[in-house]
Scaffold this motif. Structure first.
Motif, mmCIF file in Angstrom:
data_model
loop_
_atom_site.group_PDB
_atom_site.id
_atom_site.type_symbol
_atom_site.label_atom_id
_atom_site.label_comp_id
_atom_site.label_asym_id
_atom_site.label_seq_id
_atom_site.Cartn_x
_atom_site.Cartn_y
_atom_site.Cartn_z
ATOM 1 N N ARG A 251 13.162 1.711 -41.614
ATOM 2 C CA ARG A 251 13.456 1.437 -43.025
ATOM 3 C C ARG A 251 12.368 1.984 -43.936
ATOM 4 O O ARG A 251 12.656 2.571 -44.981
ATOM 5 C CB ARG A 251 13.627 -0.064 -43.240
ATOM 6 N N HIS A 252 11.116 1.797 -43.535
ATOM 7 C CA HIS A 252 10.027 2.273 -44.386
ATOM 8 C C HIS A 252 9.838 3.781 -44.293
ATOM 9 O O HIS A 252 9.396 4.400 -45.265
ATOM 10 C CB HIS A 252 8.743 1.497 -44.102
ATOM 11 N N ARG A 253 10.182 4.383 -43.169
ATOM 12 C CA ARG A 253 10.159 5.851 -43.096
ATOM 13 C C ARG A 253 11.160 6.419 -44.106
ATOM 14 O O ARG A 253 10.854 7.338 -44.864
ATOM 15 C CB ARG A 253 10.520 6.336 -41.682
ATOM 16 N N ARG A 254 12.316 5.821 -44.157
ATOM 17 C CA ARG A 254 13.355 6.238 -45.118
ATOM 18 C C ARG A 254 12.875 6.041 -46.552
ATOM 19 O O ARG A 254 13.088 6.890 -47.417
ATOM 20 C CB ARG A 254 14.609 5.414 -44.838
ATOM 21 N N GLN A 255 12.202 4.944 -46.810
ATOM 22 C CA GLN A 255 11.667 4.670 -48.144
ATOM 23 C C GLN A 255 10.625 5.722 -48.529
ATOM 24 O O GLN A 255 10.633 6.226 -49.659
ATOM 25 C CB GLN A 255 11.051 3.271 -48.159
ATOM 26 N N ILE A 256 9.753 6.072 -47.611
ATOM 27 C CA ILE A 256 8.744 7.099 -47.888
ATOM 28 C C ILE A 256 9.409 8.442 -48.152
ATOM 29 O O ILE A 256 8.990 9.175 -49.059
ATOM 30 C CB ILE A 256 7.713 7.185 -46.741
ATOM 31 N N GLU A 257 10.437 8.769 -47.402
ATOM 32 C CA GLU A 257 11.165 10.030 -47.643
ATOM 33 C C GLU A 257 11.731 10.056 -49.061
ATOM 34 O O GLU A 257 11.666 11.088 -49.743
ATOM 35 C CB GLU A 257 12.273 10.213 -46.602
ATOM 36 N N LYS A 258 12.257 8.938 -49.532
ATOM 37 C CA LYS A 258 12.761 8.851 -50.908
ATOM 38 C C LYS A 258 11.622 9.008 -51.911
ATOM 39 O O LYS A 258 11.771 9.709 -52.925
ATOM 40 C CB LYS A 258 13.479 7.525 -51.136
ATOM 41 N N TYR A 259 10.501 8.374 -51.647
ATOM 42 C CA TYR A 259 9.344 8.495 -52.544
ATOM 43 C C TYR A 259 8.842 9.935 -52.606
ATOM 44 O O TYR A 259 8.475 10.414 -53.685
ATOM 45 C CB TYR A 259 8.215 7.580 -52.091
ATOM 46 N N LEU A 260 8.844 10.624 -51.478
ATOM 47 C CA LEU A 260 8.415 12.017 -51.453
ATOM 48 C C LEU A 260 9.329 12.902 -52.306
ATOM 49 O O LEU A 260 8.869 13.795 -53.003
ATOM 50 C CB LEU A 260 8.320 12.555 -50.020
ATOM 51 N N LYS A 261 10.626 12.611 -52.288
ATOM 52 C CA LYS A 261 11.571 13.352 -53.143
ATOM 53 C C LYS A 261 11.267 13.087 -54.621
ATOM 54 O O LYS A 261 11.276 14.005 -55.440
ATOM 55 C CB LYS A 261 13.009 12.975 -52.806
ATOM 56 N N SER B 23 4.114 -5.714 -53.843
ATOM 57 C CA SER B 23 2.917 -4.869 -53.818
ATOM 58 C C SER B 23 2.858 -3.961 -52.588
ATOM 59 O O SER B 23 2.118 -2.976 -52.590
ATOM 60 C CB SER B 23 1.652 -5.721 -53.896
ATOM 61 N N ASP B 24 3.636 -4.261 -51.561
ATOM 62 C CA ASP B 24 3.684 -3.426 -50.361
ATOM 63 C C ASP B 24 4.560 -2.189 -50.541
ATOM 64 O O ASP B 24 4.651 -1.366 -49.632
ATOM 65 C CB ASP B 24 4.213 -4.225 -49.163
ATOM 66 N N CYS B 25 5.185 -2.053 -51.684
ATOM 67 C CA CYS B 25 6.130 -0.950 -51.882
ATOM 68 C C CYS B 25 5.868 -0.138 -53.149
ATOM 69 O O CYS B 25 6.754 0.574 -53.616
ATOM 70 C CB CYS B 25 7.555 -1.491 -51.890
ATOM 71 N N GLN B 26 4.689 -0.223 -53.705
ATOM 72 C CA GLN B 26 4.393 0.502 -54.937
ATOM 73 C C GLN B 26 4.078 1.971 -54.697
ATOM 74 O O GLN B 26 4.411 2.818 -55.507
ATOM 75 C CB GLN B 26 3.238 -0.165 -55.675
ATOM 76 N N SER B 27 3.400 2.268 -53.592
ATOM 77 C CA SER B 27 2.982 3.637 -53.287
ATOM 78 C C SER B 27 3.209 3.902 -51.804
ATOM 79 O O SER B 27 3.435 2.967 -51.025
ATOM 80 C CB SER B 27 1.495 3.825 -53.602
ATOM 81 N N ILE B 28 3.111 5.162 -51.430
ATOM 82 C CA ILE B 28 3.217 5.495 -50.014
ATOM 83 C C ILE B 28 2.065 4.832 -49.263
ATOM 84 O O ILE B 28 2.246 4.316 -48.154
ATOM 85 C CB ILE B 28 3.251 7.025 -49.822
ATOM 86 N N GLN B 29 0.910 4.804 -49.857
ATOM 87 C CA GLN B 29 -0.257 4.156 -49.260
ATOM 88 C C GLN B 29 0.017 2.678 -48.970
ATOM 89 O O GLN B 29 -0.276 2.183 -47.882
ATOM 90 C CB GLN B 29 -1.446 4.297 -50.204
ATOM 91 N N SER B 30 0.590 1.982 -49.940
ATOM 92 C CA SER B 30 0.867 0.555 -49.742
ATOM 93 C C SER B 30 1.940 0.350 -48.679
ATOM 94 O O SER B 30 1.870 -0.617 -47.906
ATOM 95 C CB SER B 30 1.246 -0.127 -51.056
ATOM 96 N N ILE B 31 2.905 1.256 -48.603
ATOM 97 C CA ILE B 31 3.954 1.154 -47.584
ATOM 98 C C ILE B 31 3.357 1.347 -46.191
ATOM 99 O O ILE B 31 3.631 0.564 -45.276
ATOM 100 C CB ILE B 31 5.083 2.178 -47.826
ATOM 101 N N LEU C 39 -0.281 10.251 -51.553
ATOM 102 C CA LEU C 39 -0.527 9.002 -50.823
ATOM 103 C C LEU C 39 -0.810 7.865 -51.792
ATOM 104 O O LEU C 39 -0.271 6.770 -51.651
ATOM 105 C CB LEU C 39 -1.710 9.188 -49.866
ATOM 106 N N THR C 40 -1.624 8.134 -52.791
ATOM 107 C CA THR C 40 -2.137 7.065 -53.656
ATOM 108 C C THR C 40 -1.378 6.880 -54.976
ATOM 109 O O THR C 40 -1.611 5.902 -55.677
ATOM 110 C CB THR C 40 -3.619 7.325 -53.966
ATOM 111 N N THR C 41 -0.468 7.788 -55.296
ATOM 112 C CA THR C 41 0.283 7.673 -56.550
ATOM 113 C C THR C 41 1.214 6.460 -56.519
ATOM 114 O O THR C 41 1.938 6.246 -55.546
ATOM 115 C CB THR C 41 1.126 8.951 -56.789
ATOM 116 N N ILE C 42 1.200 5.684 -57.592
ATOM 117 C CA ILE C 42 2.153 4.576 -57.735
ATOM 118 C C ILE C 42 3.513 5.197 -58.045
ATOM 119 O O ILE C 42 3.685 5.840 -59.082
ATOM 120 C CB ILE C 42 1.738 3.605 -58.864
ATOM 121 N N VAL C 43 4.452 5.007 -57.142
ATOM 122 C CA VAL C 43 5.784 5.588 -57.302
ATOM 123 C C VAL C 43 6.727 4.583 -57.954
ATOM 124 O O VAL C 43 7.571 4.945 -58.761
ATOM 125 C CB VAL C 43 6.354 6.062 -55.942
ATOM 126 N N ASP C 44 6.566 3.314 -57.602
ATOM 127 C CA ASP C 44 7.424 2.273 -58.166
ATOM 128 C C ASP C 44 6.551 1.224 -58.845
ATOM 129 O O ASP C 44 6.071 0.282 -58.215
ATOM 130 C CB ASP C 44 8.278 1.637 -57.072
#
Length: 162
Positions: free
Chosen positions: A147-157, A47-55, A36-41
């Motif tokens: 769109r953001h569900r898809r983004q989170i799925e990519k981050y999880l991968k 800033s709304d797209c850096q981590s799953i938490q921010s998304i 949840l809290t890891t910075i992925v990008d």
């Protein structure tokens, strides 16, 4: 004789919104605190797209904003919460449940005939420059969650590859 209300299109929009939020909740349910809290990008300027938490924080806050725009349009009080960063998926799940209720309540007095507005002067002016009627705002709200569900799925991968 009682006048019959026409809410078929309203109910369809609300049903699809509930469906995308439920699908979003299913995707985020198994996410650990670490993921949840890891910075992925770290390279994004958004800033709304850096981590799953921010998304997720952004999705919840935006959902309330969409309902708020509609409430303003129909002269209904807007008592939504501010943007809140949570530390657990359970808290976000509760926020999303509350968002569904808030949006449902927003539409209590809206009938199908209220959804479309062709006069640009009577449409909703958004902070990001778009102009919508109520139906378009809800269509945007649905696609925003998708769109953001898809983004989170990519981050999880990406997180599973680390």
């Amino acid at each position: 004789m009682e006048e019959k209300s026409n809410k078929n299109a309203v109910e369809a929009l609300l049903s699809e919104y509930r469906n995308v939020i439920i699908a979003f909740q299913k995707v985020i349910s198994p996410i650990s605190y670490a993921n949840l809290t890891t910075i992925v990008d770290s390279t994004t300027s958004n800033s709304d797209c850096q981590s799953i938490q921010s998304i997720i924080t952004h999705v919840v806050s935006s959902g309330y904003s969409y309902a708020g725009y509609i409430r303003k349009q129909i002269n209904l009080s807007d008592n939504r919460p501010g943007k809140i960063t949570r530390m657990s998926i359970t808290e976000y799940h509760n926020d999303l449940e509350n968002l569904k209720v808030y949006t449902q309540e927003t539409f209590k007095t809206i009938e199908d005939e209220d959804l479309e507005e062709f006069d640009e002067e009577k449409k909703i002016q958004t902070s990001w420059g778009q102009v919508y009627d109520i139906e378009q705002m809800m269509e945007h709200a649905v696609v925003h969650v998708l769109r953001h569900r898809r983004q989170i799925e990519k981050y999880l991968k990406l997180l599973s590859m680390e």
